[in-house]
Motif scaffolding. Structure first.
Motif, mmCIF file in Angstrom:
data_model
loop_
_atom_site.group_PDB
_atom_site.id
_atom_site.type_symbol
_atom_site.label_atom_id
_atom_site.label_comp_id
_atom_site.label_asym_id
_atom_site.label_seq_id
_atom_site.Cartn_x
_atom_site.Cartn_y
_atom_site.Cartn_z
ATOM 1 N N UNK A 217 0.833 -1.206 0.000
ATOM 2 C CA UNK A 217 0.000 0.000 0.000
ATOM 3 C C UNK A 217 0.865 1.252 0.000
ATOM 4 N N UNK A 218 0.386 2.297 -0.693
ATOM 5 C CA UNK A 218 1.102 3.578 -0.709
ATOM 6 C C UNK A 218 1.124 4.196 0.688
ATOM 7 N N UNK A 219 0.052 3.964 1.477
ATOM 8 C CA UNK A 219 -0.005 4.502 2.836
ATOM 9 C C UNK A 219 1.095 3.901 3.716
ATOM 10 N N UNK A 220 1.392 2.620 3.496
ATOM 11 C CA UNK A 220 2.454 1.963 4.274
ATOM 12 C C UNK A 220 3.832 2.490 3.864
ATOM 13 N N UNK A 221 3.981 2.817 2.582
ATOM 14 C CA UNK A 221 5.232 3.422 2.124
ATOM 15 C C UNK A 221 5.433 4.777 2.791
ATOM 16 N N UNK A 222 4.355 5.588 2.826
ATOM 17 C CA UNK A 222 4.441 6.913 3.453
ATOM 18 C C UNK A 222 4.748 6.808 4.943
ATOM 19 N N UNK A 223 4.157 5.817 5.603
ATOM 20 C CA UNK A 223 4.438 5.596 7.021
ATOM 21 C C UNK A 223 5.908 5.209 7.225
ATOM 22 N N UNK A 224 6.399 4.360 6.336
ATOM 23 C CA UNK A 224 7.787 3.898 6.451
ATOM 24 C C UNK A 224 8.783 5.042 6.273
ATOM 25 N N UNK A 225 8.459 5.993 5.393
ATOM 26 C CA UNK A 225 9.353 7.134 5.153
ATOM 27 C C UNK A 225 9.628 7.912 6.445
ATOM 28 N N UNK A 226 8.595 7.977 7.297
ATOM 29 C CA UNK A 226 8.729 8.731 8.549
ATOM 30 C C UNK A 226 9.769 8.093 9.466
ATOM 31 N N UNK A 227 9.905 6.757 9.397
ATOM 32 C CA UNK A 227 10.880 6.074 10.253
ATOM 33 C C UNK A 227 12.313 6.477 9.898
ATOM 34 N N UNK A 228 12.536 6.884 8.655
ATOM 35 C CA UNK A 228 13.868 7.340 8.245
ATOM 36 C C UNK A 228 14.176 8.738 8.782
ATOM 37 N N UNK A 229 13.114 9.532 8.957
ATOM 38 C CA UNK A 229 13.322 10.897 9.475
ATOM 39 C C UNK A 229 13.656 10.897 10.960
ATOM 40 N N UNK A 230 13.209 9.851 11.678
ATOM 41 C CA UNK A 230 13.488 9.744 13.111
ATOM 42 C C UNK A 230 12.599 10.611 13.973
ATOM 43 N N UNK A 231 11.639 11.304 13.353
ATOM 44 C CA UNK A 231 10.770 12.224 14.101
ATOM 45 C C UNK A 231 9.585 11.471 14.711
ATOM 46 N N UNK A 232 9.388 11.635 16.014
ATOM 47 C CA UNK A 232 8.241 11.038 16.705
ATOM 48 C C UNK A 232 7.349 12.177 17.206
ATOM 49 N N UNK A 233 6.388 12.540 16.357
ATOM 50 C CA UNK A 233 5.576 13.744 16.612
ATOM 51 C C UNK A 233 4.503 13.541 17.679
#
Length: 327
Positions: A217-233
């Motif tokens: 899913x594209x939504x899972x790809x977008x979620x995964x991208x956040x893990x590379x940023x390291x930001x926990x908002x």
């Protein structure tokens, strides 16, 4: 000829936008100067264009002269009727040149284009997070304000997002209107059905270039991208634990409340998460949706399929630290 060639000789000095005619440029420049020469005599509201004032006057008269021939619904403005009639005609005149997706309204096309450009115009003043659509910012602000305008009277639970409220209603009703044509399994949400269909196809079309990981899913790809940023908002106020996604924080909160919303209709067992209920229900249905492409063996859980695949690949990921033997 200018209309067809898109030649726009009149340029705005402020933003560089081009126009086919001089009067159009003059009107546009009022956005930058703030000039609003057309004023409503009823309420004093002012407008950049005379057409804006004309449309506004209908607010005071209450007149709705435009009627739909199909359903009888009436509208104040012809543009609203035109958009409404596309429900019946199926017309989608606004097409994305990047991916070919078509839309009924130009505003929806403009919102969609941000998916390609990555533009995020709408910024939260509290935390600085930016959004592509104003609706995303509106929803996000409720995280800071604590506003939950959608309350379910049966259980008292409140939601800041209408879609979450609707989904919660289905939990109480037990409805499963979305059915898989392949295996007959029914779902409460259309999204769950779409996710389930990928189990049958096995397709993973979304790839993240940075690490090579692929997703269904594209939504899972977008979620995964956040893990590379390291930001926990998203932070839990109870224990301070941080999360990349608001949905993860919502799920985590159940740990503190001990609430079990998801109940099995067959045996009455309750679960904290819908995914646990889905897995549990396979005990009753005997459904085994995960199929091995090598030997056609089927499994109830994706984790069991992954374990089984190692029989074919010879992979032994678990290693003994004392003797080095792998399993």
């Amino acid at each position: 000829m200018r209309v067809h060639t898109r030649y726009r000789p009149y340029k705005c000095d402020q933003c560089g936008k081009g126009f086919i005619e001089g009067p159009s440029l003059t009107q546009h420049q009022r956005i930058h100067t703030g000039e609003k020469p057309y004023k409503c005599e009823e309420c004093g509201k002012a407008f950049y264009y005379s057409s804006g004032l004309t449309q506004h006057n209908i607010v005071h008269t209450g007149d709705k002269p435009y009627k739909c021939k199909d359903c009888g619904k009436i509208f104040k403005w012809s543009s609203n009727l035109t958009i409404h009639q596309r429900i019946y005609s199926g017309e989608k005149p606004y097409k994305c040149e990047e991916c070919g997706k078509a839309f009924k309204q130009s505003s929806k096309l403009n919102e969609h284009m941000r998916a390609h450009t990555g533009e995020k115009f709408y910024k939260c003043e509290e935390c600085g997070k930016a959004f592509k659509q104003p609706s995303g910012l509106t929803l996000h602000k409720r995280i800071h304000t604590g506003e939950n305008p959608y309350k379910f009277e049966e259980c008292g639970k409140a939601f800041y997002w209408f879609l979450s409220f609707t989904k919660h209603m289905i939990i109480h009703r037990g409805e499963k209107p979305y059915k898989c044509q392949e295996c007959g399994k029914a779902f409460k949400k259309s999204l769950d059905l779409n996710v389930h269909k990928i189990i049958h196809s096995g397709e993973k079309p979304y790839r993240y270039e940075e690490c090579g990981k692929v997703f269904k899913l594209s939504s899972k790809l977008n979620e995964h991208k956040i893990t590379h940023s390291g930001e926990e908002s998203y932070k839990c106020e109870e224990c301070g634990k941080g999360f990349y996604y608001s949905s993860s924080l919502t799920k985590h909160m159940i740990v503190h409340t001990e609430e079990k919303l998801y109940k099995c209709e067959e045996c009455g067992k309750a679960f904290k998460w819908s995914s646990e209920l889905t897995i549990h229900q396979r005990i009753h249905t005997e459904e085994k949706p995960y199929k091995c492409e090598e030997c056609v063996r089927v499994f109830k859980h994706s984790s069991k399929l992954n374990e089984h695949k190692r029989n074919h690949t010879g992979e032994k990921p678990y290693k003994c630290e004392a003797c080095g033997k792998a399993f």
